[in-house]
Scaffold this motif. Sequence first.
Motif, PDB file in Angstrom:
ATOM      1  N   LEU B  93       0.845  -1.192   0.000  1.00 55.03           N
ATOM      2  CA  LEU B  93       0.000   0.000   0.000  1.00 55.03           C
ATOM      3  C   LEU B  93       0.876   1.237   0.000  1.00 55.03           C
ATOM      4  CD1 LEU B  93      -2.660  -0.935   2.678  1.00 55.03           C
ATOM      5  CD2 LEU B  93      -2.979  -0.830   0.207  1.00 55.03           C
ATOM      6  N   ALA B  94       0.453   2.255  -0.711  1.00 58.76           N
ATOM      7  CA  ALA B  94       1.150   3.535  -0.688  1.00 58.76           C
ATOM      8  C   ALA B  94       0.109   4.628  -0.562  1.00 58.76           C
ATOM      9  CB  ALA B  94       1.987   3.713  -1.946  1.00 58.76           C
ATOM     10  N   ILE B  95      -0.446   4.746   0.645  1.00 53.96           N
ATOM     11  CA  ILE B  95      -1.456   5.786   0.893  1.00 53.96           C
ATOM     12  C   ILE B  95      -1.217   6.343   2.290  1.00 53.96           C
ATOM     13  CG2 ILE B  95      -3.292   4.970  -0.627  1.00 53.96           C
ATOM     14  CD1 ILE B  95      -4.429   3.352   1.618  1.00 53.96           C
ATOM     15  N   TYR B  96      -1.678   7.558   2.524  1.00 51.87           N
ATOM     16  CA  TYR B  96      -1.604   8.148   3.867  1.00 51.87           C
ATOM     17  C   TYR B  96      -2.791   7.624   4.666  1.00 51.87           C
ATOM     18  CZ  TYR B  96       1.791  11.754   2.403  1.00 51.87           C
ATOM     19  OH  TYR B  96       2.884  12.427   1.968  1.00 51.87           O
ATOM     20  N   PRO B  97      -2.541   6.844   5.721  1.00 51.90           N
ATOM     21  CA  PRO B  97      -3.669   6.291   6.473  1.00 51.90           C
ATOM     22  C   PRO B  97      -4.473   7.364   7.196  1.00 51.90           C
ATOM     23  CG  PRO B  97      -1.566   5.718   7.519  1.00 51.90           C
ATOM     24  CD  PRO B  97      -1.241   6.372   6.221  1.00 51.90           C
ATOM     25  N   ASP B  98      -3.831   8.492   7.500  1.00 54.89           N
ATOM     26  CA  ASP B  98      -4.535   9.517   8.277  1.00 54.89           C
ATOM     27  C   ASP B  98      -5.241  10.542   7.386  1.00 54.89           C
ATOM     28  OD1 ASP B  98      -2.100  10.386   7.414  1.00 54.89           O
ATOM     29  OD2 ASP B  98      -1.374  11.072   9.368  1.00 54.89           O
ATOM     30  N   LEU B  99      -5.251  10.270   6.087  1.00 49.61           N
ATOM     31  CA  LEU B  99      -6.049  11.116   5.190  1.00 49.61           C
ATOM     32  C   LEU B  99      -7.247  10.312   4.686  1.00 49.61           C
ATOM     33  CD1 LEU B  99      -3.506  13.047   2.917  1.00 49.61           C
ATOM     34  CD2 LEU B  99      -4.702  13.850   4.951  1.00 49.61           C
ATOM     35  N   SER B 100      -8.288  11.009   4.329  1.00 45.45           N
ATOM     36  CA  SER B 100      -9.449  10.333   3.760  1.00 45.45           C
ATOM     37  C   SER B 100      -9.084   9.800   2.382  1.00 45.45           C
ATOM     38  CB  SER B 100     -10.610  11.317   3.639  1.00 45.45           C
ATOM     39  OG  SER B 100     -10.324  12.268   2.634  1.00 45.45           O
ATOM     40  N   ASP B 103      -8.936  12.701   0.033  1.00 46.71           N
ATOM     41  CA  ASP B 103      -7.739  13.546   0.180  1.00 46.71           C
ATOM     42  C   ASP B 103      -6.491  12.835  -0.340  1.00 46.71           C
ATOM     43  OD1 ASP B 103      -8.969  15.778   1.089  1.00 46.71           O
ATOM     44  OD2 ASP B 103      -8.618  15.398   3.221  1.00 46.71           O
ATOM     45  N   ARG B 106      -6.677  13.361  -3.966  1.00 47.28           N
ATOM     46  CA  ARG B 106      -6.329  14.753  -4.294  1.00 47.28           C
ATOM     47  C   ARG B 106      -4.820  14.915  -4.316  1.00 47.28           C
ATOM     48  NH1 ARG B 106     -10.904  17.093  -0.397  1.00 47.28           N
ATOM     49  NH2 ARG B 106     -12.511  17.448  -1.963  1.00 47.28           N
ATOM     50  N   PHE B 107      -4.188  14.278  -3.327  1.00 46.22           N
ATOM     51  CA  PHE B 107      -2.722  14.355  -3.261  1.00 46.22           C
ATOM     52  C   PHE B 107      -2.088  13.751  -4.516  1.00 46.22           C
ATOM     53  CE2 PHE B 107       1.017  11.699  -2.143  1.00 46.22           C
ATOM     54  CZ  PHE B 107       1.950  12.710  -2.063  1.00 46.22           C
ATOM     55  N   ARG B 139     -11.354   8.328   6.783  1.00 44.57           N
ATOM     56  CA  ARG B 139      -9.907   8.119   6.784  1.00 44.57           C
ATOM     57  C   ARG B 139      -9.596   6.739   6.238  1.00 44.57           C
ATOM     58  NH1 ARG B 139      -6.757  10.339  11.817  1.00 44.57           N
ATOM     59  NH2 ARG B 139      -7.993  12.175  12.284  1.00 44.57           N
ATOM     60  N   ALA B 155      -5.571   5.367  -7.012  1.00 39.50           N
ATOM     61  CA  ALA B 155      -4.502   6.375  -7.079  1.00 39.50           C
ATOM     62  C   ALA B 155      -3.649   6.185  -8.331  1.00 39.50           C
ATOM     63  CB  ALA B 155      -3.632   6.296  -5.827  1.00 39.50           C
TER      64      ALA B 155
END
Lengths: 380, 320
Positions: B93-100, B103, B106-107, B139, B155
């Motif tokens: 996985l390559a995602i920010y866990p603390d972002l929805s 979001d 969007r990043f 999130r 993504a």
Amino acid sequence: MNVVVAIVVANLRRLRNDRTSLFFLVIVPLLIVYALGAAIGGATQSTLIGVVDPQPTSATKEVRTALAGAADVRLVQVSDAGALRDALARRELDGGYVVTRRDGITTFGWMASATSPEGFHVAQVMAAAVTREGLRQRAVEVVATGRGTDRVSAAAALERANAEVTRTRVRVTALQGAGDEPKSVTAVLAGGQLTLFIFLASLFGASNVLQARQFGVTRRMRAGPVTDGLIITGEAVSRFITAALQALIIVGGTVALFHVDWGSPAAVAALSAGMALVGTGAAMLLGVVARTEQQIGGVAMGVGLVMAALGGSMQPLHYFPDAIRPFAFITPHAWMNDALWDVQVNGAGLGAVWGNVVVLGAAGTVLLAVAVLAMRRRMG
Amino acid sequence: MPIATDVLDIALRVEGLKKSFGANVAVDDVWFRIAKGETFGLLGPNGAGKTTTISMICGLIAADAGTVDVYGTRIAAGSPRGRRLIGYVPQELAIYPDLSGRDNLRFFGRLYGLRGAEAERRIDEVLDVVALRDRAGDRSEEYSGGMKRRLNIAAGMLHEPRLLILDEPTVGIDPQSRNAILDAVAALGDAGLSVLYTTHYMEEAERLCDRLAIMDGGKIKATGTRRELVSMVGKHDVVNLTVSRAARAAAEGLRALPGVRSATAQDDRTVSVLADGAAALLPDIIGTFAGTPIHVQGVEVLEPSLDAVFLHLTGTALRD
Ligand SMILES: Nc1ncnc2c1ncn2[C@@H]1O[C@H](COP(=O)(O)OP(=O)(O)OP(=O)(O)O)[C@@H](O)[C@H]1O
Ligand SMILES: [Mg+2]
């Protein structure tokens, strides 16, 4: 540019979502400034005077009684001159005196952390008490020896009585020169906390750099239309913005809530920016060498607090012993705190403290350069 | 199979890729091409070198030798050239866990220059493709494993790449999410997107891929359509035996039998046998265990399949 903006926006969104970080960024520093201000900045109205008088005599007791009678003065027994000096440096006391006796002469040594109206008032009360006590003693002498004695003997008695009086004197000494008194103790305390928290918040921000790596996001980004340089820039700008935000929160918060007078806004802004750059470099370096978030937490707490203490964030550098003060300047904190004192106490502007700003900027640049090299090595 | 006539009809051209980590040769002289619009499967067991190959294709690591061209653009580590053509869905996985979820998208959109209304439109589209629209505001750490994987895929396709590279996108997730992912990839392939899909699940490769390469030990063992690959095995059949015990010893014994090409213990009680003409050999195979403490409890003769191909090419079954 897209990349840098993307990283910064993502990091700010992450910060917004992180209640703990927000608590530490907003509530904690303001709470500490408030608590320190309340504890030391003194809502207490009476002047606290330390007394070092191991062997009281009737004369010294008389001075004490006179001082204690002054409505706004409270006396505190202190064991020795060293302890008094420390207590003054910690601002636990407003002033104090040490009674010494040498060659039959009693000296009241007055000490204050700085000359202040309260200090002068107390010194005057003390001087008056000493004079009054001298007169009383002289009268006693005259009465005791004046019964049925000749002029020569009376003159001699008076002479002796005079000599007795001159044996007691008051010497006023201030630990620091005049003009060093902060307009507001709370401002100086807030200044120390500003320095401490810009650096501490930056160090804790290192976990964002580590996490981007751990979450696989950094690797994923590198598959995109980006360069390593842009990724590193994005993370660094995020760290800088966070540090600058911390500065803004503390300065803005203390102005709004406690009406702290920070002095020249330009000087405070430039110093904060310099410190934020130092924090950015430190955060990037910590973020690239650390393996776990626990490591970052430990280092941030340890380094952040020790450097803050050594650099005069917890106790103003002016109250450091002369032998230790030069060592404080191995920390960036000391460069900022030193300049802030000038700004807050002496009303200095940016022009007077730019040297310190340059030192901070240079230290930040060096740290950042080392961090960038380390990151490039890791990525390559 | 589409025949490439022009370089621009070749979505991906990989020539002579090599990569070693110390003494370990992870990728050893790998060549293959993916035509425009083709879904190409890279099939291989753990450690075959799939991820390393993909990392070089995406320019994440520098190859020791060889070249990668995407629609005629040379891909090199350290250069952003041609990266926009590629959509990369990493194995991890390559995602920010603390972002929805939104979001996160969007990043990634912004990384590729997507902003504003256009970004939101694309985000909605990919959220629909991976069936995450109703959870987009939560999130991503609150997502199930399968939902996280689907976000990971979203993504990768957000910026409308011309070559989508998916590195084992279905590992370790529930069947429902897995089906959603396979459907999404199949739809993208049908819509004309070129896809490189790695997996060690045979049935995924069979379901999705126009052509396949079988990779093992850093090497491509064979490339072709499913039909081409299966025909390589010819009249070899796979016989799966369920034995009462000691599958390893059973495999050992079977290997000595004439006509048995290979025999491998898959677990304690299963032996896979690759044999010439299974029907004729079955009595001999079962007879092998007469007088031994091993009893044959089940026999299954499989049609020639990719499993058989794999067993034939590598001598091992394609398993975890
Ligand atoms: N960064 C690395 N350093 C050292 N060795 C590596 C590195 N990356 C991969 N390898 C080795 O290269 C070989 C191929 O690994 P790779 O990850 O490409 O396999 P894979 O086919 O993707 O396997 P899996 O199905 O488990 O994902 C393995 O032996 C692995 O240990
Ligand atoms: Mg892999």
